[in-house]
Design a protein around this motif. Structure first.
Motif, PDB file in Angstrom:
ATOM      1  N   GLN A 181       0.823  -1.224  -0.053  1.00 51.41           N
ATOM      2  CA  GLN A 181      -0.008  -0.018  -0.009  1.00 51.41           C
ATOM      3  C   GLN A 181       0.998   1.161   0.179  1.00 51.41           C
ATOM      4  O   GLN A 181       1.668   1.270   0.887  1.00 51.41           O
ATOM      5  CB  GLN A 181      -0.972  -0.085   1.212  1.00 51.41           C
ATOM      6  N   ARG A 182       0.670   2.090  -0.708  1.00 47.04           N
ATOM      7  CA  ARG A 182       1.367   3.361  -0.873  1.00 47.04           C
ATOM      8  C   ARG A 182       0.370   4.521  -1.198  1.00 47.04           C
ATOM      9  O   ARG A 182      -0.488   4.495  -2.190  1.00 47.04           O
ATOM     10  CB  ARG A 182       2.542   3.709  -1.926  1.00 47.04           C
ATOM     11  N   LYS A 183       0.260   5.628  -0.527  1.00 46.70           N
ATOM     12  CA  LYS A 183      -0.659   6.632  -0.479  1.00 46.70           C
ATOM     13  C   LYS A 183      -1.810   5.826  -0.577  1.00 46.70           C
ATOM     14  O   LYS A 183      -2.126   5.074   0.277  1.00 46.70           O
ATOM     15  CB  LYS A 183      -0.444   7.451  -1.456  1.00 46.70           C
ATOM     16  N   ASP A 184      -2.712   6.312  -1.573  1.00 47.32           N
ATOM     17  CA  ASP A 184      -4.135   5.653  -1.624  1.00 47.32           C
ATOM     18  C   ASP A 184      -4.020   4.343  -2.474  1.00 47.32           C
ATOM     19  O   ASP A 184      -5.268   3.988  -2.637  1.00 47.32           O
ATOM     20  CB  ASP A 184      -5.131   6.654  -2.173  1.00 47.32           C
TER      21      ASP A 184
ATOM     22  N   LYS B 148       6.900  -4.524 -11.137  1.00 49.99           N
ATOM     23  CA  LYS B 148       6.170  -3.688 -10.259  1.00 49.99           C
ATOM     24  C   LYS B 148       6.791  -2.382 -10.003  1.00 49.99           C
ATOM     25  O   LYS B 148       7.863  -2.385  -9.756  1.00 49.99           O
ATOM     26  CB  LYS B 148       5.802  -4.354  -8.866  1.00 49.99           C
ATOM     27  N   ARG B 149       6.186  -1.107 -10.436  1.00 50.08           N
ATOM     28  CA  ARG B 149       6.763   0.128 -10.181  1.00 50.08           C
ATOM     29  C   ARG B 149       5.687   1.035  -9.614  1.00 50.08           C
ATOM     30  O   ARG B 149       4.469   0.828  -9.952  1.00 50.08           O
ATOM     31  CB  ARG B 149       7.218   0.801 -11.464  1.00 50.08           C
ATOM     32  N   PHE B 150       6.041   1.879  -8.762  1.00 49.35           N
ATOM     33  CA  PHE B 150       5.041   3.108  -8.057  1.00 49.35           C
ATOM     34  C   PHE B 150       5.130   4.318  -9.015  1.00 49.35           C
ATOM     35  O   PHE B 150       6.364   4.858  -8.957  1.00 49.35           O
ATOM     36  CB  PHE B 150       5.097   3.225  -6.755  1.00 49.35           C
ATOM     37  N   GLU B 151       4.266   4.707  -9.726  1.00 49.77           N
ATOM     38  CA  GLU B 151       4.514   5.965 -10.375  1.00 49.77           C
ATOM     39  C   GLU B 151       3.627   7.034  -9.579  1.00 49.77           C
ATOM     40  O   GLU B 151       2.272   6.916  -9.545  1.00 49.77           O
ATOM     41  CB  GLU B 151       3.982   5.720 -11.895  1.00 49.77           C
ATOM     42  N   GLU B 152       4.093   8.100  -9.625  1.00 47.21           N
ATOM     43  CA  GLU B 152       3.450   9.308  -8.827  1.00 47.21           C
ATOM     44  C   GLU B 152       2.288   9.429  -9.713  1.00 47.21           C
ATOM     45  O   GLU B 152       2.323   9.853 -10.854  1.00 47.21           O
ATOM     46  CB  GLU B 152       4.257  10.350  -8.802  1.00 47.21           C
TER      47      GLU B 152
ATOM     48  N   GLY C 212       5.090  -4.256 -19.262  1.00 53.15           N
ATOM     49  CA  GLY C 212       6.101  -5.249 -19.747  1.00 53.15           C
ATOM     50  C   GLY C 212       5.747  -6.526 -19.010  1.00 53.15           C
ATOM     51  O   GLY C 212       6.582  -7.434 -19.336  1.00 53.15           O
ATOM     52  N   HIS C 213       4.938  -6.608 -18.224  1.00 52.78           N
ATOM     53  CA  HIS C 213       5.108  -7.906 -17.411  1.00 52.78           C
ATOM     54  C   HIS C 213       4.555  -9.138 -18.230  1.00 52.78           C
ATOM     55  O   HIS C 213       4.891 -10.409 -18.038  1.00 52.78           O
ATOM     56  CB  HIS C 213       4.001  -7.951 -16.244  1.00 52.78           C
ATOM     57  N   GLU C 214       3.952  -8.887 -19.409  1.00 56.39           N
ATOM     58  CA  GLU C 214       3.663  -9.727 -20.403  1.00 56.39           C
ATOM     59  C   GLU C 214       4.691 -10.427 -21.225  1.00 56.39           C
ATOM     60  O   GLU C 214       4.757 -11.647 -21.481  1.00 56.39           O
ATOM     61  CB  GLU C 214       2.481  -9.330 -21.444  1.00 56.39           C
ATOM     62  N   VAL C 215       5.603  -9.599 -21.297  1.00 55.79           N
ATOM     63  CA  VAL C 215       6.847  -9.844 -22.152  1.00 55.79           C
ATOM     64  C   VAL C 215       7.884 -10.687 -21.203  1.00 55.79           C
ATOM     65  O   VAL C 215       8.326 -11.470 -21.518  1.00 55.79           O
ATOM     66  CB  VAL C 215       7.568  -8.668 -22.637  1.00 55.79           C
TER      67      VAL C 215
END
Ligand code: CTP
Length: 473
Positions: free
Chosen positions: A251-254, A295-299, A307-310
């Motif tokens: 969980q990050r921010k909301d 997995k990345r958190f983008e502001e 790219g998880h499918e590749v």
């Protein structure tokens, strides 16, 4: 597995014939294992039956061949076992024996024993019962370990100390989970504790046996039950650590993301509900396998898995190779993992015919299963969303049917082949042919030229200069 139903008169007749022979040889014979269990459970009986012979199984095999028209006899004298087919049955016979894996060996060691010892060295009480098929005591169940009671209590329990049973053959830890999943039984507390304690012993089992058992768990009605148990037992991480890394929610921010592991289990169950074959269940298992890695958190946006499918395609290939799946199964799963986001990307109203053609062309024969996976991937708990996603796919299917009807593109092969290209353009075998075919393929998929021979040949002629530019031949 032969699941054809066998009428009980046919089985009784088989038992009579085998017993007659056993009596002549002075060797008692019993039906054992899954047949006895399934019969007591009132389940339909398939064509596979195991027997224990108290005596020399090889002598029995020879006498059986002389007495009855059995087929495909295979004997393993070293293990005191043989298999044969007779009147549609697959029959397996073993000497009453004890069998165990030594601490570091992958090969079991077998020794002759009496019936009771044989039963005690079997995996679970529900599988450790023998059915007397002799004339005097026909139907008598030999049940030293309360298998009948455990069937009533719906329990998987080892006949001996769990440690002994699992040391004899560590694959049984997975078998416990398979039977629990298939029958909806619980695993007895001490048996469960034994599995958790000895899970790392699975390391001595060959990957082929692990794969086979894993497949059986995946093929149950509700595979998530078995996969959860494999995970909780510490077995899953022994052969599929990548699945465990799908666990956990951050969980990050909301923003929080769905737990990928539990989502994956739901997708597999959905695929199972639609009767999906093993390879489709594997595709469901692997479709999000690379989410933890990508997995990345983008502001402002929240969590992304670009790219998880590749990456997932690469990972599923590597994992499946390690588990020794067939090249065919690997290619299918890799393709579905790679393509699993594509149909969703096409649900908008402005989707072009060209985009739909590409989807059909790239998925080919696997299109139907790709769509099953995509639908199974809808696991939202919000009914409004579910309705919306299903509606999207239904609309997409209508569009696809329209385009397909027009182009007949599934299993598409460009209508001008390599040989014709060589003849018409007077070129030798080489890279140019591939380039010309690719050029044509793109033009057909983009709708620039219809999928017809004459039009395609004319199009190639018109563009030949462009195609052959920079030709190094
Ligand atoms: N068995 C065992 N340990 C194993 C495998 C098998 O003790 N690792 C014994 C069990 O008594 C089992 C019998 O051998 O019932 C036959 O094994 P198998 O055919 O693999 O399983 P079934 O119990 O017959 O179940 P099914 O065929 O329904 O999978």
């Amino acid at each position: 597995m032969n699941t054809e139903l066998i009428p009980s008169e046919k089985i009784d007749q088989l038992f009579r014939e085998l017993n007659q022979l056993a009596q002549q040889l002075g060797m008692p014979i019993y039906a054992v294992g899954g047949y006895v269990r399934d019969r007591l459970l009132g389940l339909p009986v398939g064509g596979e039956i195991d027997f224990v012979i108290v005596g020399d199984a090889m002598r029995f095999a020879r006498a059986l061949e002389d007495a009855l028209p059995v087929r495909q006899m295979v004997t393993y004298p070293r293990f005191g076992t043989f298999m044969t087919r007779y009147k549609g049955f697959n029959l397996e016979f073993v000497n009453a024996r004890s069998e165990s894996y030594q601490s570091d060996s992958r090969n079991p060691k077998t020794e002759q024993a009496d019936l009771e010892t044989d039963l005690s060295r079997r995996d679970f009480t529900i599988n450790a019962m023998a059915l007397d098929i002799s004339e005097e005591h026909f139907g008598r169940i030999i049940d030293r370990y309360n298998g009948q009671e455990d069937l009533k209590q719906r329990l998987i329990r080892t006949p001996l100390e769990p440690k002994t049973t699992f040391y004899d053959d560590p694959l049984r830890m997975m078998r416990a989970i398979r039977f629990a999943t298939r029958f909806g039984f619980d695993i007895a507390a001490d048996t469960w504790a034994g599995i958790r304690e000895h899970a790392d012993r699975l390391a001595i089992i060959t990957v082929e046996r692990i794969q086979d058992e894993f497949n059986k768990i995946l093929m149950t009605e509700k595979p998530s039950v078995g996969l959860n148990l494999l995970d909780q037992a510490g077995l899953l991480r022994q052969f599929l650590p990548e699945a465990e890394s799908m666990k956990g929610v951050e969980q990050r921010k909301d923003f929080h993301h769905k737990d990928v592991f539990y989502h994956t289990l739901e997708v597999i169950d959905n695929v199972a509900r639609s009767g999906g074959r093993l390879e489709l269940r594997l595709a469901a298992l692997f479709h999000d396998i690379a989410k933890p890695r990508t997995k990345r958190f983008e502001e402002g946006t929240g969590w992304t898995f670009h790219g998880h499918e590749v990456v997932g395609e690469r990972m599923s290939k590597a994992i499946m190779r390690k588990l020794k799946y067939s090249n065919e199964a690997i290619a299918f799963v890799a393709k579905l993992v790679r393509m699993h986001l594509r149909p969703m990307a096409l649900v908008s109203d402005e989707v072009t015919d060209a985009a739909i053609r590409r989807l059909l062309f790239l998925s080919g024969n696997d299109f139907h299963e790709l769509m099953l996976l995509c639908r199974a991937d809808i696991t939202s708990k919000n009914p409004k969303r579910v309705k919306k996603y299903i509606g999207n796919y239904d609309r997409l299917m209508l569009k696809i049917e329209e385009v397909e009807e027009r182009d007949r593109l599934r299993n598409f092969q460009p209508p001008v082949d390599g040989r014709e290209i060589m003849e018409v353009f007077k070129i030798k075998p080489g890279k140019m042919i591939g380039r010309a075919k690719k050029f044509l393929e793109e033009a057909i998929l983009d709708g620039i030229v219809p999928n017809e021979h004459d039009a395609c040949l004319a199009y190639l002629k018109e563009n030949w200069e462009r195609i052959s530019e920079n030709d190094e031949q």
